[in-house]
Write a protein that holds these residues in place. Sequence first.
Motif: not given
Length: 211
Positions: A119-131
């Motif tokens: 998971f990687k944080k976005s600019a809005e501090a939300e985590r997104s699954l990246v791999g």
Amino acid sequence: MSELPGETTMPPTNARPAAATASPVAGMPGAAGGGAADAPPSPPAPPSIERLGLGTGFVPLIEKVLRESALLSQFTDDDMQRFAGFLQIYRVGTGVPFIIEGDPGDFMVLVLEGYVEVFKKSAEAERSLVGVAAPGKTLGEMSLIDGEPRFATCIAATPVTFAALPRKGLERIMKDHPHLGQKILLQLVLLLNQRLRHVSAQLLQVWQQQG
């Protein structure tokens, strides 16, 4: 090896929520090349983290994974045996984070069994699954080399067994087994170069779409 502070994390998409946890590698010996007798005592790990011992007890599994991996695929049998002595093996339960984005890091992980969601944080501090990392994939090698904070958060999507190589272990390999150390560093450089090329291609595609 330095401890990673616990943190309540977003659970993987197919896992139960994970409670805040201390570092799974708390108390990991910095270098285990001389065998268990050289390893300092370790404090008990959290219930969701099981320390299984030195890599020397898991050579067949490590060898199988490395033979199928781009990393260290050029190892000889002697290299495998020697390298295993510098690894610590852990098992983590589903939903357990063991690498946290932004934390200091001084160890690399080789996934031996199971699957890990990244998971990687976005600019809005939300985590997104990246791999998703499958057996044979490595995690945390950038921090192992440059000592910078972790780039992403890694959470066990299934029960996961992994091998951890601390920076002190790599330093000891370089000192005591320079030929092996050169092989490891070369493969790490090639691996990071491949990832950089992949990211560059993705960025180029995004720019072309925006243009």
